[in-house]
Design a protein around this motif. Structure first.
Motif, mmCIF file in Angstrom:
data_model
loop_
_atom_site.group_PDB
_atom_site.id
_atom_site.type_symbol
_atom_site.label_atom_id
_atom_site.label_comp_id
_atom_site.label_asym_id
_atom_site.label_seq_id
_atom_site.Cartn_x
_atom_site.Cartn_y
_atom_site.Cartn_z
ATOM 1 N N LYS A 7 0.837 -1.205 0.000
ATOM 2 C CA LYS A 7 0.000 0.000 0.000
ATOM 3 C C LYS A 7 0.867 1.249 0.000
ATOM 4 N N ASN A 8 1.972 1.210 0.744
ATOM 5 C CA ASN A 8 2.901 2.335 0.795
ATOM 6 C C ASN A 8 3.496 2.594 -0.590
ATOM 7 N N ILE A 9 3.901 1.549 -1.264
ATOM 8 C CA ILE A 9 4.497 1.659 -2.599
ATOM 9 C C ILE A 9 3.470 2.205 -3.596
ATOM 10 N N THR A 10 2.239 1.682 -3.538
ATOM 11 C CA THR A 10 1.239 2.064 -4.542
ATOM 12 C C THR A 10 0.688 3.478 -4.346
ATOM 13 N N LYS A 11 1.140 4.159 -3.310
ATOM 14 C CA LYS A 11 0.811 5.587 -3.198
ATOM 15 C C LYS A 11 1.481 6.374 -4.328
ATOM 16 N N HIS A 12 2.579 5.808 -4.872
ATOM 17 C CA HIS A 12 3.374 6.545 -5.862
ATOM 18 C C HIS A 12 3.625 5.802 -7.172
ATOM 19 N N ILE A 13 3.598 4.474 -7.133
ATOM 20 C CA ILE A 13 3.812 3.696 -8.364
ATOM 21 C C ILE A 13 2.899 2.472 -8.360
ATOM 22 N N SER A 14 2.655 1.922 -9.546
ATOM 23 C CA SER A 14 1.870 0.693 -9.683
ATOM 24 C C SER A 14 2.805 -0.448 -10.057
ATOM 25 N N LEU A 15 2.541 -1.606 -9.477
ATOM 26 C CA LEU A 15 3.352 -2.790 -9.764
ATOM 27 C C LEU A 15 2.480 -3.884 -10.367
ATOM 28 N N ASP A 16 3.047 -4.607 -11.334
ATOM 29 C CA ASP A 16 2.336 -5.791 -11.815
ATOM 30 C C ASP A 16 2.682 -6.965 -10.894
ATOM 31 N N ARG A 126 12.717 8.381 -5.081
ATOM 32 C CA ARG A 126 12.952 9.817 -5.281
ATOM 33 C C ARG A 126 11.875 10.622 -4.555
ATOM 34 N N ILE A 127 10.633 10.200 -4.699
ATOM 35 C CA ILE A 127 9.532 10.902 -4.035
ATOM 36 C C ILE A 127 9.686 10.821 -2.515
ATOM 37 N N ILE A 128 10.018 9.633 -2.006
ATOM 38 C CA ILE A 128 10.224 9.449 -0.561
ATOM 39 C C ILE A 128 11.333 10.389 -0.067
ATOM 40 N N MET A 129 12.435 10.442 -0.812
ATOM 41 C CA MET A 129 13.575 11.278 -0.394
ATOM 42 C C MET A 129 13.262 12.767 -0.527
ATOM 43 N N GLN A 130 12.534 13.136 -1.571
ATOM 44 C CA GLN A 130 12.117 14.542 -1.711
ATOM 45 C C GLN A 130 11.243 14.958 -0.536
ATOM 46 N N ASN A 131 10.291 14.114 -0.191
ATOM 47 C CA ASN A 131 9.406 14.432 0.930
ATOM 48 C C ASN A 131 10.188 14.553 2.237
ATOM 49 N N ALA A 132 11.163 13.671 2.429
ATOM 50 C CA ALA A 132 11.996 13.737 3.633
ATOM 51 C C ALA A 132 12.816 15.027 3.643
ATOM 52 N N TYR A 133 13.360 15.401 2.505
ATOM 53 C CA TYR A 133 14.148 16.638 2.411
ATOM 54 C C TYR A 133 13.276 17.857 2.716
ATOM 55 N N ILE A 134 12.085 17.888 2.147
ATOM 56 C CA ILE A 134 11.158 18.999 2.396
ATOM 57 C C ILE A 134 10.822 19.073 3.885
ATOM 58 N N ARG A 135 10.512 17.932 4.488
ATOM 59 C CA ARG A 135 10.182 17.884 5.917
ATOM 60 C C ARG A 135 11.329 18.431 6.765
ATOM 61 N N GLU A 136 12.546 18.022 6.445
ATOM 62 C CA GLU A 136 13.692 18.471 7.231
ATOM 63 C C GLU A 136 14.011 19.949 6.990
ATOM 64 N N GLN A 137 13.837 20.416 5.759
ATOM 65 C CA GLN A 137 14.057 21.833 5.465
ATOM 66 C C GLN A 137 13.065 22.690 6.256
ATOM 67 N N LEU A 138 11.803 22.289 6.266
ATOM 68 C CA LEU A 138 10.798 23.029 7.037
ATOM 69 C C LEU A 138 11.106 22.987 8.528
#
Length: 191
Positions: A7-16, A126-138
């Motif tokens: 479920k965590n993965i499918t927030k951002h990508i779809s897997l077959d 990339r999305i996970i790391m971007q979100n973490a970077y944004i969180r830490e910057q804020l």
């Protein structure tokens, strides 16, 4: 238990189905008792970790032994010492279970292979790391511009699931204040 990571993965990508099977096959599942250090400063950081259940914290210990909590992780969150994981260097942080925790570990070499075999995972991380970077910057901006009281109320609002699992001392450490000062803030809130 693997449904949560999917479920965590499918927030951002779809897997077959084949991609799902491969991804799950490279995860290492492990349970840890409360107060277990899963990464010790100085050790090579070999995994990025998904929290199936439980609560963890990443903290830095200075030369005087004072601990500063850098982040918490609860169910459905990822945690690692990112700089050391990416560069395969000795860890700067310690990662400890606050309560019994069930984790899924992804080894660095398996992640690199995953990027080659299923390139859409590069997008996911990339999305996970971007979100973490944004969180830490804020967080840095808040530490520079807001009072401890304001930061505490933001923490309560933003991370209610964490507040229920951690101690006042750990919250104070995350906010960069003493537990006594946090007690004063909480007492003022009740007035």
């Amino acid at each position: 238990m693997q449904d949560l990571v999917l479920k965590n993965i499918t927030k951002h990508i779809s897997l077959d189905e084949n991609e799902t099977v491969y991804f799950l096959s490279i995860l290492k599942e492990r349970k840890y008792p409360k107060k277990t250090i899963i990464l010790k400063e100085g050790d090579i950081c070999k995994t990025i970790n998904f929290v199936q259940s439980g609560t963890l914290r990443a903290f830095y210990r200075d030369q005087q032994g004072k601990e500063s909590t850098i982040m918490f992780a609860v169910s459905d969150w990822w945690i690692t010492d990112m700089a050391c994981f990416v560069n395969q260097q000795p860890a700067i942080l310690n990662i400890e279970t606050i309560e019994e925790s069930h984790m899924l570990h992804l080894q660095k070499e398996d992640l690199d292979d995953l990027y080659l075999k299923i390139p859409k995972f590069e997008r996911f991380f990339r999305i996970i790391m971007q979100n973490a970077y944004i969180r830490e910057q804020l967080r840095v901006i808040q530490n520079l511009s807001l009072t401890a009281e304001q930061r505490y109320y933001i923490f309560l609002e933003k991370y209610p699931q964490v507040v229920k699992q951690v101690t006042q001392k750990q919250i104070a450490s995350y906010l960069g204040i003493t537990p006594e000062f946090l007690s004063m803030i909480k007492a003022n809130k009740k007035k």
